[in-house]
Design an enzyme around this catalytic site. Structure first.
Site, PDB file in Angstrom:
ATOM      1  N   HIS A  29      -2.458  -0.078  -3.554  1.00 20.21           N
ATOM      2  CA  HIS A  29      -2.868   1.579  -3.586  1.00 20.21           C
ATOM      3  C   HIS A  29      -4.040   1.628  -4.633  1.00 20.21           C
ATOM      4  O   HIS A  29      -3.157   1.683  -5.986  1.00 20.21           O
ATOM      5  CB  HIS A  29      -2.022   2.272  -2.938  1.00 20.21           C
ATOM      6  CG  HIS A  29      -2.789   3.268  -2.901  1.00 20.21           C
ATOM      7  ND1 HIS A  29      -2.978   3.663  -1.888  1.00 20.21           N
ATOM      8  CD2 HIS A  29      -2.106   4.048  -3.694  1.00 20.21           C
ATOM      9  CE1 HIS A  29      -3.019   5.347  -2.369  1.00 20.21           C
ATOM     10  NE2 HIS A  29      -3.066   5.314  -3.076  1.00 20.21           N
ATOM     11  N   GLU A  77       0.324   4.692   1.490  1.00 21.40           N
ATOM     12  CA  GLU A  77      -0.311   5.905   3.067  1.00 21.40           C
ATOM     13  C   GLU A  77       0.967   5.077   4.280  1.00 21.40           C
ATOM     14  O   GLU A  77       1.541   6.556   5.052  1.00 21.40           O
ATOM     15  CB  GLU A  77      -1.564   5.606   3.319  1.00 21.40           C
ATOM     16  CG  GLU A  77      -2.400   6.327   2.914  1.00 21.40           C
ATOM     17  CD  GLU A  77      -2.761   4.674   1.461  1.00 21.40           C
ATOM     18  OE1 GLU A  77      -2.587   3.812   1.809  1.00 21.40           O
ATOM     19  OE2 GLU A  77      -4.090   5.652   1.323  1.00 21.40           O
ATOM     20  N   ASP A  98       0.884  -1.124  -0.359  1.00 26.28           N
ATOM     21  CA  ASP A  98      -0.036  -0.092   0.022  1.00 26.28           C
ATOM     22  C   ASP A  98       1.253   1.205  -0.335  1.00 26.28           C
ATOM     23  O   ASP A  98       2.340   0.899   0.027  1.00 26.28           O
ATOM     24  CB  ASP A  98      -0.821   0.194   1.668  1.00 26.28           C
ATOM     25  CG  ASP A  98      -2.753   0.813   0.841  1.00 26.28           C
ATOM     26  OD1 ASP A  98      -2.509   1.337  -0.135  1.00 26.28           O
ATOM     27  OD2 ASP A  98      -2.911   0.876   2.280  1.00 26.28           O
ATOM     28  N   HIS A 111      -1.417   1.060   6.438  1.00 25.98           N
ATOM     29  CA  HIS A 111      -1.846   2.288   7.464  1.00 25.98           C
ATOM     30  C   HIS A 111      -3.070   1.684   8.417  1.00 25.98           C
ATOM     31  O   HIS A 111      -3.762   0.754   8.805  1.00 25.98           O
ATOM     32  CB  HIS A 111      -2.572   3.000   6.743  1.00 25.98           C
ATOM     33  CG  HIS A 111      -3.844   2.482   5.953  1.00 25.98           C
ATOM     34  ND1 HIS A 111      -5.018   2.573   6.577  1.00 25.98           N
ATOM     35  CD2 HIS A 111      -3.710   2.379   4.356  1.00 25.98           C
ATOM     36  CE1 HIS A 111      -5.622   2.792   5.227  1.00 25.98           C
ATOM     37  NE2 HIS A 111      -4.982   2.193   3.857  1.00 25.98           N
ATOM     38  N   HIS A 138      -7.775   4.449   7.752  1.00 26.12           N
ATOM     39  CA  HIS A 138      -9.388   4.419   6.714  1.00 26.12           C
ATOM     40  C   HIS A 138      -9.244   2.658   6.455  1.00 26.12           C
ATOM     41  O   HIS A 138      -8.276   2.965   7.025  1.00 26.12           O
ATOM     42  CB  HIS A 138      -9.428   5.706   5.329  1.00 26.12           C
ATOM     43  CG  HIS A 138      -8.247   5.037   4.774  1.00 26.12           C
ATOM     44  ND1 HIS A 138      -7.162   5.558   4.539  1.00 26.12           N
ATOM     45  CD2 HIS A 138      -8.478   3.690   3.852  1.00 26.12           C
ATOM     46  CE1 HIS A 138      -6.337   4.953   3.414  1.00 26.12           C
ATOM     47  NE2 HIS A 138      -6.810   3.702   2.128  1.00 26.12           N
ATOM     48  N   GLU A 140      -7.941  -2.330   7.417  1.00 31.22           N
ATOM     49  CA  GLU A 140      -7.414  -3.487   6.562  1.00 31.22           C
ATOM     50  C   GLU A 140      -5.653  -4.440   6.577  1.00 31.22           C
ATOM     51  O   GLU A 140      -6.085  -5.631   6.064  1.00 31.22           O
ATOM     52  CB  GLU A 140      -6.579  -2.097   4.546  1.00 31.22           C
ATOM     53  CG  GLU A 140      -7.797  -1.615   4.269  1.00 31.22           C
ATOM     54  CD  GLU A 140      -6.691  -0.248   3.835  1.00 31.22           C
ATOM     55  OE1 GLU A 140      -5.424  -0.638   3.002  1.00 31.22           O
ATOM     56  OE2 GLU A 140      -7.939   0.674   3.698  1.00 31.22           O
TER      57      GLU A 140
HETATM   58 ZN    ZN Z   1      -4.055   3.147   0.265  1.00 29.11          ZN
END
Ligand code: ZN
Length: 271
Positions: free
Chosen positions: A60, A10, A8, A104, A116, A134
């Site tokens: 992502h 972030e 990802d 994240h 998020h 996630e």
């Molecule tokens: Zn992401």
């Protein structure tokens, strides 16, 4: 020995703002390169630990962030979207272990860069009554496929989330958040060194997969009732409140796909 990497953006060192991770922004070009380099650092460590094949899944946004021309020559890249298993596409092929790089924290975490869960229209996700992000959903799916997550990198918040869910796995906190959009970050070279070292240990470590046995009650709170109106169109889901929809799954792959379907339906209404 095959190693899987879900990457990802972030949680890459230096990333603190939306403009860093959105392909429409000029700044994004810098950070997709840094993302590629952090992934390469993890590949390097995996190979040092004995991996013979490393499969990297770009996880992502549009999932076309990693620069293949700069990817480590001993890795293969799953790029593009949509993919049936999205952030974990390919995991069901079977791997020795999985790394979650650049991750994240789940939505609603304090002092967490860009916290998020999948999208901004989700206010909370619970699995069997426990908040999941996630990290948890992806580690649960990997576990059901017999693959333990052995390394998590990102800010200090996601590494704490990893330790609390997965126990004593290898983690690298490449930044310390001081809010949702500010952090004290490691310079790339130091982040890479730490990730390579941790990845090597993570391949050598003997860890059990995360096993969360079905039935799996996935409860999703959306930001607006209109999102829930759409999510409950998914057969098998149940409306539990104005903004809440629940899906009970008999296995992980079905539950994960149901989650993705609910999100896709909910995203079809005006934000
Ligand atoms: Zn992401």
């Amino acid at each position: 020995m095959k190693v899987y990497i879900s990457a990802d953006m972030e949680g890459i060192s230096g990333v603190v703002a939306g403009e860093h991770i959105s392909s429409k922004e000029q700044e994004y070009q810098r950070f997709r390169k840094l993302m590629t380099e952090e992934v390469n650092a993890a590949v390097e460590g995996a190979l040092a630990g004995g991996a013979t094949l490393v499969v990297v899944n770009d996880a992502h946004g549009p999932m076309t962030n990693i620069l293949i021309e700069e990817l480590h020559p001993d890795a293969q890249l799953i790029t593009g979207s949509p993919k049936p298993l999205s952030m974990m596409q390919g995991i069901e092929e079977g791997f020795h272990c999985a790394f979650l790089v650049g991750y994240h924290a789940r939505v609603g975490t304090a002092n967490a860069i860009l916290d998020h869960t999948w999208t901004g229209i989700v206010a909370e996700v619970q699995l069997n009554g426990r908040p999941f992000g996630e990290l948890g959903l992806n580690a649960g799916l990997a576990g059901a496929c017999g693959v333990p997550v052995t390394l998590v990198t990102g800010d200090q918040a996601v590494t704490e989330e990893a330790r609390s869910l997965l126990g004593d796995v290898e983690v690298v906190a490449v930044k310390q958040a001081v809010g949702r959009h500010a952090a004290r970050c490691l310079p790339p070279q130091m982040a890479h060194r730490l990730i390579t070292q941790a990845a090597e240990r993570a391949v050598r470590a003997r860890r059990d997969p995360l096993i969360i046995p079905p039935p799996l009650a996935l409860t999703v709170d959306f930001v607006r009732s209109a999102h829930a109106d759409m999510a409950e169109l998914l057969p098998g889901s149940r409306r539990m409140g104005a903004r809440r929809v629940q899906f009970s799954g008999a296995d992980w792959v079905t539950t994960y796909k149901a989650w993705r379907a609910m999100i896709t339906l909910a995203l079809s209404v005006e934000q």
